[in-house]
Scaffold this motif. Structure first.
Motif, short mmCIF file in Angstrom:
data_model
loop_
_atom_site.label_atom_id
_atom_site.label_comp_id
_atom_site.label_asym_id
_atom_site.label_seq_id
_atom_site.Cartn_x
_atom_site.Cartn_y
_atom_site.Cartn_z
N GLU A 1 0.83 -1.20 0.00
CA GLU A 1 0.00 0.00 0.00
C GLU A 1 0.87 1.26 0.00
O GLU A 1 2.07 1.19 0.24
CB GLU A 1 -0.90 0.02 1.24
N ARG B 1 -6.35 -2.24 -6.59
CA ARG B 1 -5.00 -1.99 -7.08
C ARG B 1 -4.71 -2.83 -8.31
O ARG B 1 -5.22 -3.94 -8.46
CB ARG B 1 -3.97 -2.26 -5.99
N ARG C 1 2.31 9.93 -4.47
CA ARG C 1 1.43 8.79 -4.23
C ARG C 1 0.20 8.82 -5.14
O ARG C 1 -0.25 9.88 -5.58
CB ARG C 1 1.01 8.74 -2.76
N ASP D 1 -2.58 6.58 -4.33
CA ASP D 1 -3.73 6.03 -3.64
C ASP D 1 -4.79 7.11 -3.49
O ASP D 1 -4.52 8.31 -3.54
CB ASP D 1 -3.34 5.46 -2.27
N GLU D 2 -6.02 6.68 -3.27
CA GLU D 2 -7.14 7.61 -3.17
C GLU D 2 -6.96 8.54 -1.97
O GLU D 2 -6.58 8.11 -0.88
CB GLU D 2 -8.46 6.83 -3.02
#
Length: 307
Positions: free
Chosen positions: A149, A169, A225, A227-228
């Motif tokens: 992550e 992902r 990054r 990621d949400e």
């Protein structure tokens, strides 16, 4: 031609015989022990008693874990409270999700309680812990590697991180932002150690330096990054948090250095006075004249360095 990359672990669980231990939790635990151990060395070198850091950490660590989880859940509430999600997952801390900002903020509350019970100035204790906390973060970030992550954008660099396909992902090679932040935190710890030795920082300024320097790295790493995350004016929320906290830390260092220059003369009244020329945590020595204790200078009738 094969492309070099950093493989991700096939599982996030380490089995110690019949006992399963999640890699994320293992990294956090190791980080806490390192922070307490190194902080204890620095505290004793400042004139404090061995064991005091651990006693106060008993208050700071639980508060910090709760604060870190609260920050994560509040800023990423859609992961737990949106349609189709299970709000019970908000309590599954072992699956990852600790916000350093909340951990430091609420952890400071726990530390304040512990310091108040021992009659110790919180800023002095925070200064002793500062580089240890950075080392702990460097270790803790490897928990994200176990969970696959918080990686960055796709890349074909030799140190790219391999991510396998999973929920939310896509398989591929990405920037290992966990590694970037881990290395940055090590650099922050070394910077604080050097600056504290060189300028004898006190009254919370070593801790403020740790906060400010960490924010600089967190800002650009956060920007990488994918990621949400929530965005404000085109920037991720944690980038704005880094900017605000950085400015507050720098302001504290400037104002504090003018109002309360130097170091505390008393760090722990109950501690014994160190011996003349006692070795410090950074390899230097401190004479009884420079030692930060609450005892008066020995008279001519007393031998120098007498405890």
């Amino acid at each position: 031609m094969d492309i070099a990359y950093i493989p991700s672990p096939s599982t996030g669980v380490i089995h110690l015989g019949p006992l399963p231990l999640r890699g994320y939790a293992f990294c956090i635990i190791i980080g806490v022990f390192v922070a307490v151990w190194f902080g204890n060395r620095r505290w004793v070198a400042r004139g404090g008693k061995a064991g005091t850091v651990a006693d106060i950490a008993v208050w700071a660590v639980p508060f910090g874990l709760v604060g870190g989880r609260l920050y994560h859940v509040i800023t990423d509430y859609q992961l737990y409270f949106s349609e189709g999600e299970n709000w019970v997952d908000a309590f599954k801390i072992w699956e990852g999700g600790l916000g350093i900002w909340g951990a430091i903020a609420l952890g400071a509350v726990g530390a304040w309680i512990g310091c108040r019970r021992r009659g110790i100035p919180l800023p002095a204790w925070a200064d002793a812990l500062a580089p240890g906390i950075a080392f702990a973060q460097a270790i803790g970030r490897w928990g994200n590697w176990f969970n696959q992550e918080l990686y960055g954008k796709k890349t074909d660099l030799p140190w790219a991180l391999e991510i396998s396909e999973g929920p939310n992902r896509e398989a591929g090679l990405y920037h290992p932002t966990f590694l970037y932040e881990s290395l940055w935190c090590i650099g922050v710890a070394l910077l604080v150690i050097w600056a504290d030795r060189r300028f004898k920082l006190g009254h919370g300024r070593a801790f403020a330096l740790y906060v400010a320097s960490y924010c600089v790295g967190r800002g650009w790493i956060e920007y990488m990054r994918v990621d949400e995350a929530h965005h404000v004016l085109g920037l991720r929320l944690n980038v704005w948090t880094s900017i605000v906290v950085f400015l507050l830390a720098v302001a504290y260092m400037v104002i504090s250095s003018r109002m309360r220059p130097g170091r505390e003369k008393i760090v722990e009244p109950a501690a014994a006075k160190p011996v003349h020329g006692e070795a410090q945590d950074d390899g230097s020595t401190e004479t009884s004249e420079d030692a930060e204790t609450s005892e008066p200078e020995p008279s001519d009738a007393e031998p120098r360095g007498k405890a």
